[in-house]
Design an enzyme around this catalytic site. Structure first.
Site, PDB file in Angstrom:
ATOM      1  N   HIS A  51       0.851  -1.194   0.000  1.00 43.44           N
ATOM      2  CA  HIS A  51       0.000   0.000   0.000  1.00 43.44           C
ATOM      3  C   HIS A  51       0.886   1.243   0.000  1.00 43.44           C
ATOM      4  O   HIS A  51       2.028   1.206   0.479  1.00 43.44           O
ATOM      5  CB  HIS A  51      -0.879   0.020   1.243  1.00 43.44           C
ATOM      6  CG  HIS A  51      -1.982  -0.976   1.230  1.00 43.44           C
ATOM      7  ND1 HIS A  51      -3.121  -0.818   1.984  1.00 43.44           N
ATOM      8  CD2 HIS A  51      -2.133  -2.149   0.577  1.00 43.44           C
ATOM      9  CE1 HIS A  51      -3.926  -1.836   1.797  1.00 43.44           C
ATOM     10  NE2 HIS A  51      -3.341  -2.673   0.944  1.00 43.44           N
ATOM     11  N   GLU A  53       0.871   3.898   1.827  1.00 44.73           N
ATOM     12  CA  GLU A  53       1.331   4.310   3.150  1.00 44.73           C
ATOM     13  C   GLU A  53       2.495   3.447   3.627  1.00 44.73           C
ATOM     14  O   GLU A  53       3.471   3.952   4.182  1.00 44.73           O
ATOM     15  CB  GLU A  53       0.211   4.204   4.189  1.00 44.73           C
ATOM     16  CG  GLU A  53      -1.002   5.038   3.905  1.00 44.73           C
ATOM     17  CD  GLU A  53      -2.103   4.245   3.203  1.00 44.73           C
ATOM     18  OE1 GLU A  53      -1.805   3.585   2.175  1.00 44.73           O
ATOM     19  OE2 GLU A  53      -3.249   4.283   3.670  1.00 44.73           O
ATOM     20  N   CYS A  81      -6.392   2.030   5.729  1.00 42.89           N
ATOM     21  CA  CYS A  81      -7.059   0.768   6.074  1.00 42.89           C
ATOM     22  C   CYS A  81      -6.556   0.296   7.445  1.00 42.89           C
ATOM     23  O   CYS A  81      -5.720   0.941   8.078  1.00 42.89           O
ATOM     24  CB  CYS A  81      -6.755  -0.276   5.001  1.00 42.89           C
ATOM     25  SG  CYS A  81      -5.034  -0.826   4.998  1.00 42.89           S
ATOM     26  N   CYS A  84      -2.626  -0.290   7.387  1.00 40.36           N
ATOM     27  CA  CYS A  84      -1.862   0.954   7.356  1.00 40.36           C
ATOM     28  C   CYS A  84      -2.057   1.758   8.639  1.00 40.36           C
ATOM     29  O   CYS A  84      -1.111   2.365   9.140  1.00 40.36           O
ATOM     30  CB  CYS A  84      -2.243   1.767   6.122  1.00 40.36           C
ATOM     31  SG  CYS A  84      -1.744   0.947   4.588  1.00 40.36           S
TER      32      CYS A  84
END
Length: 160
Positions: A51, A53, A81, A84
């Protein structure tokens, strides 16, 4: 000031889009300097943890030589999410700024709020909705195009 940095996160999201990845981008800022950048790379890397992040946090940690990202701000185009959000808490990022909310997977205010959970040792101050329309439009357009491509693909198969 937040808009300036969110635009940099949006630029990262556009890099993901160019790779046919979900357009999410993130940057980590320390003392006015970008020390971490990331964009979604799950498809390219076939990794569920790629992801935006996570990539930005990893780069920022490498730059400052510590897993503790105290005194930093994370800017991300979509609400983080659960994974993260956990990484944000564990890396001690004290300030998170995001663009679009994620009612189906957001864990920074939508489904739950892990970043401001008082039972954790560390929490982040969260600012929501910075350039929200631009961030949300990018995602909506991406998924609209994906649905159209899928529909076109189905039509071609039935015509054959």
């Amino acid at each position: 000031m937040h808009e300036k940095y969110m635009k940099l996160a949006i630029n990262e999201a556009k890099k993901a889009w160019a790779l046919d990845e979900v357009p999410i981008g993130a940057i980590v800022v320390y003392q006015g300097e970008v020390i971490g950048r990331g964009h979604n790379l799950r498809e390219e890397s076939q990794s569920p943890v790629a992801h935006a992040e996570m990539i930005a946090i990893q780069e920022a940690s490498s730059v400052i030589g510590s897993w503790r990202l105290e005194d930093t701000t994370l800017y991300v185009t979509l609400e983080p999410c659960v994974m993260c959000s956990g990484a944000i808490v564990m890396s001690r990022i004290p300030h998170v700024v995001y663009g679009a909310t994620d009612p189906k997977g957001g864990c920074s205010g939508s489904l739950m709020n892990l970043l401001e959970e008082p039972r954790f040792n560390h929490r982040a101050i969260v600012e929501r909705g910075i350039l929200e329309e631009e961030c949300g439009d990018m995602l909506r357009t991406f998924f609209k195009e994906k649905r159209a491509q899928k529909k076109q693909s189905k039509l071609k198969r039935t015509d054959s």
